[in-house]
Structure formats: structure tokens, C-alpha cells
Design an enzyme around this catalytic site. Structure first.
Site, PDB file in Angstrom:
ATOM      1  N   GLY A 208       2.776 -53.916   3.938  1.00 28.17           N
ATOM      2  CA  GLY A 208       3.191 -55.118   3.227  1.00 28.17           C
ATOM      3  C   GLY A 208       4.177 -54.871   2.109  1.00 28.17           C
ATOM      4  N   PHE A 209       4.080 -53.703   1.460  1.00 30.48           N
ATOM      5  CA  PHE A 209       4.963 -53.422   0.336  1.00 30.48           C
ATOM      6  C   PHE A 209       5.353 -51.949   0.322  1.00 30.48           C
ATOM      7  CE2 PHE A 209       2.567 -57.151  -0.988  1.00 30.48           C
ATOM      8  CZ  PHE A 209       3.558 -57.969  -1.499  1.00 30.48           C
ATOM      9  N   GLY A 210       6.548 -51.662  -0.183  1.00 33.79           N
ATOM     10  CA  GLY A 210       6.998 -50.291  -0.331  1.00 33.79           C
ATOM     11  C   GLY A 210       6.491 -49.697  -1.633  1.00 33.79           C
ATOM     12  N   GLY A 211       6.677 -48.371  -1.782  1.00 37.24           N
ATOM     13  CA  GLY A 211       6.363 -47.705  -3.028  1.00 37.24           C
ATOM     14  C   GLY A 211       4.890 -47.438  -3.275  1.00 37.24           C
TER      15      GLY A 211
ATOM     16  N   ASP B 130      11.318 -53.225   9.046  1.00 38.41           N
ATOM     17  CA  ASP B 130      10.008 -53.848   8.888  1.00 38.41           C
ATOM     18  C   ASP B 130      10.133 -55.368   8.887  1.00 38.41           C
ATOM     19  OD1 ASP B 130       8.233 -51.618   8.662  1.00 38.41           O
ATOM     20  OD2 ASP B 130       9.079 -51.216   6.678  1.00 38.41           O
TER      21      ASP B 130
ATOM     22  N   SER C 199      13.796 -46.559   6.012  1.00 37.55           N
ATOM     23  CA  SER C 199      13.404 -47.962   6.071  1.00 37.55           C
ATOM     24  C   SER C 199      14.419 -48.802   5.317  1.00 37.55           C
ATOM     25  CB  SER C 199      12.018 -48.153   5.452  1.00 37.55           C
ATOM     26  OG  SER C 199      11.724 -49.522   5.331  1.00 37.55           O
TER      27      SER C 199
ATOM     28  N   GLY D   1       4.579 -44.692   5.054  1.00 33.41           N
ATOM     29  CA  GLY D   1       3.867 -45.041   3.830  1.00 33.41           C
ATOM     30  C   GLY D   1       3.706 -43.874   2.879  1.00 33.41           C
ATOM     31  N   GLY D   2       4.353 -43.959   1.728  1.00 34.08           N
ATOM     32  CA  GLY D   2       4.187 -42.923   0.715  1.00 34.08           C
ATOM     33  C   GLY D   2       4.769 -41.576   1.087  1.00 34.08           C
TER      34      GLY D   2
ATOM     35  N   GLY E 257      11.337 -44.887   2.696  1.00 33.22           N
ATOM     36  CA  GLY E 257      12.192 -45.837   1.993  1.00 33.22           C
ATOM     37  C   GLY E 257      12.628 -45.288   0.664  1.00 33.22           C
TER      38      GLY E 257
ATOM     39  N   MET F 260       5.214 -56.584  11.732  1.00 34.20           N
ATOM     40  CA  MET F 260       3.991 -56.818  10.959  1.00 34.20           C
ATOM     41  C   MET F 260       3.783 -58.324  10.892  1.00 34.20           C
ATOM     42  SD  MET F 260       4.141 -53.940   7.959  1.00 34.20           S
ATOM     43  CE  MET F 260       5.887 -53.588   7.944  1.00 34.20           C
TER      44      MET F 260
ATOM     45  N   HIS G  20       9.507 -52.709  13.513  1.00 34.71           N
ATOM     46  CA  HIS G  20       8.057 -52.733  13.300  1.00 34.71           C
ATOM     47  C   HIS G  20       7.631 -54.168  12.986  1.00 34.71           C
ATOM     48  CE1 HIS G  20       4.544 -51.295  10.488  1.00 34.71           C
ATOM     49  NE2 HIS G  20       4.101 -51.921  11.566  1.00 34.71           N
TER      50      HIS G  20
END
Length: 211
Positions: A141-144, A34, A7, A173-174, A194, A67, A65
Site C-alpha cells: 500500500g505504501f513505499g518506504g 504498482d 518501482s 518491500g524495504g 523504490g 493490488m 502488480h
């Protein structure tokens, strides 16, 4: 072998061209981009211009993607920018069948993304039009963020449903070495990562750890 889609949300945008080239050389299979509008998700990222810039730097497939709350308006923009795969959210497409037909008519592959709270059953009547399904294993909406283990069941259900269809299952995600193994065992074909790819700058090694 599972495909790895880094990502670029986690890239260093002060040297985006170098980052994209490095990812290709490190063995990435595609690049995940994203697009967030600050409305459908609580974050604002980038638009077609960034996709076009990345397109000029690499021959890797660009997995875009959306969003966003109005994906139908944006489909032509990202085709023109160079997207190869365009994924929209089921939650914001009241005429999902029509949206997928539009994407495919423009020569792109079509995907649908499902938020953690969205059942895979919403895809029942469009499975034959899908090239891929993106399972969100965090709230978008957010990474990490931390991987939601309960979403592995959704991956398994989608694997069962595709016995009569040919879509790929993508997970975002994750993702790390441990969660990647869980997802692949459940049926995932593509992993979006990411933090796990960009950590420490060891892109090639980090990608290998996810396979």
C-alpha cells in the site's frame, strides 16, 4: 545475477518520461508498476494509461502488480496497455487457476503476490502455471516501510518448492543493500526497489549496490 526492478511509484511524475529513460540507461532489468485501487490496499495510484505511457518510453519489460480487489476485470486492460508480466494477489482471486490461465492466454507472464500474512502453501496447486511469485516483505500500500525479516523464510520455502517448477522469486518491500543480500541468499531472483534506487538521483550506482 539478481534482476533489479525499480518501482516507478517512487519516480518524479512531473518528468516521468525522463525518469523511465534514465532507469533504462542506469541498468534496470525491468520496471515495476504498482496499481492500487484504494480498496484492497489503503492507497490509490494509477491505471492502464500510466502503463501505456511507460510502455511508449522504454523497451524494458513492464512488471505490473495489481493490488486491487477485482483483478479479473482488469487483466485485458493491462494487456492492451503493454504489460509484459501481470501479478495478482492470491488473497483476492477465488479462482486463481482460471485467472492465471487468462493472463497467459493473452500472452503475458503470470505472477502471484503473497501478503506477509499469506502462506506460500496457497500456491501448491498452481505452481506449474506461475512465471513468478512476488513475496511482499512489507504490508502493501505504501513505499518506504521497514523490511519484515521473517519473510525471508517464505523466500527459502519457495526456493525449495520450485525444484520441480521454473518460476522466479520476486521480493518487494524495504529493499536496500543489506536486505537485498538477505533475499538473494534465500533464493530471490528479482528485487523491487523504490526508495533505494531513486535516493539521491544516482540511479546507476544505487542499482549496482543492490546486486
Amino acid at each position: 545475477m539478481v534482476l533489479i526492478a525499480p518501482s516507478i511509484l517512487s519516480a518524479d511524475f512531473s518528468k516521468l518520461r525522463e525518469e523511465v529513460i534514465a532507469l533504462e540507461q542506469a541498468g534496470a532489468d525491468m520496471l515495476h508498476i504498482d496499481v492500487m485501487d484504494g480498496h484492497f490496499v489503503p492507497n490509490l495510484t494509477f491505471g492502464p494509461k500510466i502503463v501505456k505511457t511507460v510502455r511508449e518510453c522504454t523497451k524494458l519489460p513492464l512488471d505490473v502488480h495489481l493490488m486491487v480487489s477485482n483483478p479479473d476485470d482488469m487483466v485485458p486492460w493491462f494487456k492492451e496497455a503493454g504489460a509484459d508480466i501481470l501479478t495478482v494477489h492470491a488473497e483476492v482471486c477465488p479462482h486463481l487457476d482460471k485467472t492465471l490461465q487468462t493472463i497467459k492466454s493473452l500472452g503475458m507472464k503470470a505472477g502471484v503476490s503473497l501478503n506477509p500474512s499469506t502462506s506460500e502453501q496457497v500456491l501448491e496447486y498452481v505452481l506449474d502455471k506461475l512465471d513468478q511469485v512476488l513475496v511482499m516483505t512489507v504490508n502493501p500500500g505504501f513505499g518506504g516501510q521497514t523490511f519484515m525479516t521473517e519473510q525471508v523464510t517464505k523466500i527459502s520455502h519457495l526456493r525449495e518448492k520450485r525444484k520441480e517448477n521454473s518460476y522466479l522469486i520476486e521480493v518487494d518491500g524495504g529493499i536496500n543493500a543489506m536486505t537485498a543480500a538477505e533475499c538473494v541468499a534465500a533464493g530471490a531472483d528479482i528485487l523491487v526497489a523504490g526508495t533505494a534506487v531513486f535516493a539521491g538521483g544516482e540511479y546507476q550506482n544505487n542499482i549496482k549496490l543492490l546486486r
